[in-house]
Design a protein around this motif. Structure first.
Motif, PDB file in Angstrom:
ATOM      1  N   ASP A  68       2.411  -5.679 -35.322  1.00 40.25           N
ATOM      2  CA  ASP A  68       3.672  -5.830 -34.600  1.00 40.25           C
ATOM      3  C   ASP A  68       4.574  -6.775 -35.401  1.00 40.25           C
ATOM      4  O   ASP A  68       4.405  -7.996 -35.366  1.00 40.25           O
ATOM      5  N   VAL A  69       5.514  -6.185 -36.163  1.00 41.41           N
ATOM      6  CA  VAL A  69       6.361  -6.984 -37.054  1.00 41.41           C
ATOM      7  C   VAL A  69       7.230  -7.970 -36.262  1.00 41.41           C
ATOM      8  O   VAL A  69       7.416  -9.118 -36.664  1.00 41.41           O
ATOM      9  N   LYS A  70       7.717  -7.535 -35.087  1.00 40.01           N
ATOM     10  CA  LYS A  70       8.582  -8.409 -34.297  1.00 40.01           C
ATOM     11  C   LYS A  70       7.812  -9.637 -33.805  1.00 40.01           C
ATOM     12  O   LYS A  70       8.254 -10.780 -33.973  1.00 40.01           O
ATOM     13  N   LEU A  71       6.635  -9.382 -33.249  1.00 35.36           N
ATOM     14  CA  LEU A  71       5.790 -10.483 -32.782  1.00 35.36           C
ATOM     15  C   LEU A  71       5.394 -11.383 -33.954  1.00 35.36           C
ATOM     16  O   LEU A  71       5.431 -12.621 -33.860  1.00 35.36           O
ATOM     17  N   THR A  73       7.047 -11.878 -36.669  1.00 35.63           N
ATOM     18  CA  THR A  73       8.197 -12.655 -37.127  1.00 35.63           C
ATOM     19  C   THR A  73       8.420 -13.885 -36.258  1.00 35.63           C
ATOM     20  O   THR A  73       8.719 -14.968 -36.760  1.00 35.63           O
ATOM     21  N   VAL A  74       8.234 -13.706 -34.935  1.00 38.57           N
ATOM     22  CA  VAL A  74       8.386 -14.864 -34.045  1.00 38.57           C
ATOM     23  C   VAL A  74       7.304 -15.913 -34.346  1.00 38.57           C
ATOM     24  O   VAL A  74       7.584 -17.112 -34.432  1.00 38.57           O
ATOM     25  N   MET A 153      10.699 -12.186 -24.159  1.00 36.81           N
ATOM     26  CA  MET A 153      11.142 -11.197 -25.128  1.00 36.81           C
ATOM     27  C   MET A 153      10.202  -9.993 -25.021  1.00 36.81           C
ATOM     28  O   MET A 153       9.019 -10.149 -24.712  1.00 36.81           O
ATOM     29  N   PHE A 155       8.086  -7.113 -26.702  1.00 37.69           N
ATOM     30  CA  PHE A 155       7.489  -6.688 -27.970  1.00 37.69           C
ATOM     31  C   PHE A 155       6.953  -5.277 -27.773  1.00 37.69           C
ATOM     32  O   PHE A 155       5.907  -5.080 -27.147  1.00 37.69           O
ATOM     33  N   LYS A 156       7.719  -4.292 -28.275  1.00 37.93           N
ATOM     34  CA  LYS A 156       7.401  -2.889 -27.974  1.00 37.93           C
ATOM     35  C   LYS A 156       6.042  -2.462 -28.501  1.00 37.93           C
ATOM     36  O   LYS A 156       5.254  -1.824 -27.821  1.00 37.93           O
ATOM     37  N   LYS A 157       5.784  -2.826 -29.754  1.00 39.61           N
ATOM     38  CA  LYS A 157       4.543  -2.360 -30.384  1.00 39.61           C
ATOM     39  C   LYS A 157       3.317  -2.898 -29.647  1.00 39.61           C
ATOM     40  O   LYS A 157       2.313  -2.208 -29.498  1.00 39.61           O
ATOM     41  N   THR A 207      -1.276  -8.483 -36.888  1.00 35.62           N
ATOM     42  CA  THR A 207      -0.118  -9.361 -36.707  1.00 35.62           C
ATOM     43  C   THR A 207      -0.398 -10.781 -37.196  1.00 35.62           C
ATOM     44  O   THR A 207       0.451 -11.407 -37.822  1.00 35.62           O
TER      45      THR A 207
END
Lengths: 297, 264
Positions: A68-71, A73-74, A153, A155-157, A207
């Motif tokens: 999960d790139v978004k997670l 990144t956070v 927030m 996190f779709k993935k 992740t």
């Protein structure tokens, strides 16, 4: 410095990390210290080596869609901040002459805790297997205090709706560990993500590896520019031996029984921690030491 | 490789001595000291195991009767690059050995190799040697920002000298200076295997009957060569590029491994 000993060290730790799916940074750094590499160099070089050992894992998770790139990144935002603070603490401790002591103490605490927990867990698993009981899975679906925090927030993935505060906080703590101890920190981050943040298990490893790569890379560059303590030759030998050793470790790990292996790793971790603890207590050969300002030049 | 060292020159030339070499000398002594080495730069490769450096010199304007009675003594020191050095001492706290007290000495040579006509301690009285700052026991060790009562100054100085000597950085050779003719002498100083990179100073001192009368210094650059030194230079002088390259190397190694060992 004997190149074959370094190769052997890298291969052995790589083999173990492949077998158990751990990063291996928490074994490399103490082994380098046992081999009389100055702790300053061992930590920075260890961080550099972790970059290499995490990349291939992260790539395969990315291909499989379990990253999960978004997670990540956070987590990374917290990680980079933590590493920055960590390097500052590192340099401060170094100027006070307390760095070697703090690194050893942190390792004793960390290896002692992780080793004990792993040993207890594997003994329990072995008993269960002997009694033929089914493994009781804890439900990770329940919410806890973490899920009542603000700044949520999506996190779709990971299919999760979560506050960024504990994620950044976790990344921050791991970032400090990375810069002071030269570890990736996966062995703390993975359980924390599963049990504390309730992130689905399938994305956790990929992740965390994503975060580890960037934080260790950042730490390597900052260590190189502030403490001049990255040994590129040493790191390269460890990397090459490590990635090769890991391939064989994975194969052996698939054939052997997990509980016994985990108990063995736990004993090894405890032994390394005990050796560091003994070195802290034993009367040193010379209680005096000299450090020049342009150290290791 | 062997450090090339030899020298030459010196005698008889009516070259006026360079001002800087003698400026702090009282003018009443007629004797002057001249020294020479064949090079002001030594290249050292990574398999260097230590070598001797020979320095030739001469006493000018000497008194022949004093020379005949061996009243002249020469001490030659090779001083390494200077840096602040901190000495720390460990104490036991709750069973654990912890660095507690420390003292930082200002700009002391990283290495120090001494060669003399006889044991330095017998050449002149301790206050004279302390004043000149020659001899391992008399080298200047002044603490930085030190506000204590001085009671543990000796402790840290002694520890510093002992550690430097046992580490091979500080060496002495009483008898390393020999007269090869009436006033021409040859001094042999040791370059240790772990000789520090940088500008060293060859410093010769002339004593007459326990009195310090002349000094002459020459710079000597020690340059380490070879791949190890290149890497080390890059780590210090281009540290960002060095760090970035270390990361790139790791990324490449990890990526190659995942390609080579890919199963799917």
């Amino acid at each position: 410095m004997n190149i074959f000993i370094i190769l052997g060290m890298g291969a052995a730790v790589g083999f173990l990390s492949g077998m158990f799916g751990v990063g291996g940074g928490f074994l490399i750094t103490p082994l380098l210290i046992f081999y009389n590499i100055p702790p300053v160099v061992a930590v920075a070089t260890g961080a550099n080596q972790v970059v290499a050992s995490s990349i291939s894992g992260a790539l395969s998770h990315f291909r499989r869609g379990t990253l999960d790139v978004k997670l990540g990144t956070v987590l990374l935002v917290g990680g980079l901040a933590g590493a920055t603070v960590g390097i500052w603490i590192f340099s401060l401790l170094r100027s006070l002459g307390q760095l070697d002591l703090v690194i050893s103490l942190l390792y004793v605490v960390l290896l002692g805790t992780v080793g004990t927990l792993m040993l207890l867990e594997s003994i329990r698993a072995l008993r269960r297997a002997a009694a033929n009981q089914p493994v009781s899975l804890r439900r990770p679906g329940q919410h806890n205090w973490v899920h009542r925090l603000p700044l949520k927030m999506r996190f779709k993935k990971s299919k999760i709706y979560l506050s960024v505060i504990p994620v950044v906080g976790l990344g921050f703590g791991i970032g400090i560990l990375t810069s002071i101890m030269g570890v990736g920190g996966g062995f703390i981050m993975v359980p924390a993500m599963i049990y504390l943040l309730r992130i689905p298990t399938n994305v956790v490893v990929g992740t965390s590896l994503f975060q580890i790569i960037f934080v260790t890379a950042y730490t390597t560059v900052v260590q190189a520019t502030t403490n001049y303590s990255v040994d590129i030759v040493l790191a390269f030998i460890l990397m090459v031996a490590g990635v090769i050793g890991a391939q064989y470790g994975v194969r052996v790990g698939q054939k052997l029984r997990g509980e016994q292996l985990r108990a063995l790793l736990a004993l090894l971790v405890l032994a390394v921690g005990a050796r560091l603890a003994v070195d802290l207590v034993v009367t040193p050969e010379d209680i005096y030491s000299i450090v020049s300002e342009g150290v290791y030049r | 490789m062997r450090a090339v060292a030899a020298l030459c020159l010196v005698i008889g030339l009516a070259v006026p001595a360079l001002g800087w070499a003698q400026e702090d000398k009282p003018a009443e002594f007629p004797e002057k000291l001249e020294i020479g080495i064949s090079t002001d730069e030594i290249a050292i490769s990574s398999d260097f195991r230590g070598a001797d450096l020979t320095i030739f010199g001469a006493i000018e304007g000497y008194d022949p009767s004093l020379l005949a009675q061996s009243k002249y003594d020469i001490v030659v020191a090779l001083e390494g690059p200077k840096d602040n050095n901190t000495v720390r001492v460990k104490e036991r706290i709750f069973g654990i050995w912890v660095n507690r007290r420390s003292m930082t000495f200002e700009l002391v040579p990283e290495s120090y190799s001494l060669s003399s006509t006889r044991d330095v301690e017998t050449i002149a009285a301790p206050p004279v040697l302390n004043g000149v700052g020659v001899g391992i026991q008399h080298i200047r060790l002044s603490p930085v920002g030190y506000l204590g009562d001085g009671s543990n100054l000796t402790e840290f100085r002694d520890a510093f000298r002992r550690l430097k000597e046992s580490g091979g950085f500080y060496q002495r050779d009483p008898g390393g200076v020999q007269f090869i003719s009436a006033s021409l002498f040859k001094a042999t100083v040791k370059l240790p295997a772990n000789v520090p990179n940088g500008t060293h100073v060859v410093r010769a001192h002339l004593f007459r009957d326990g009195v310090f009368i002349a000094e002459k210094a020459l710079p000597l650059r020690v340059m380490k060569t070879g791949i190890e030194q290149m890497i080390s230079n890059a780590a210090y002088n281009q540290s960002f590029a060095y760090g970035a390259f270390s990361v790139m190397l790791a990324v490449l190694t990890g990526w190659l491994a995942s390609v080579v060992f890919r199963k799917d």
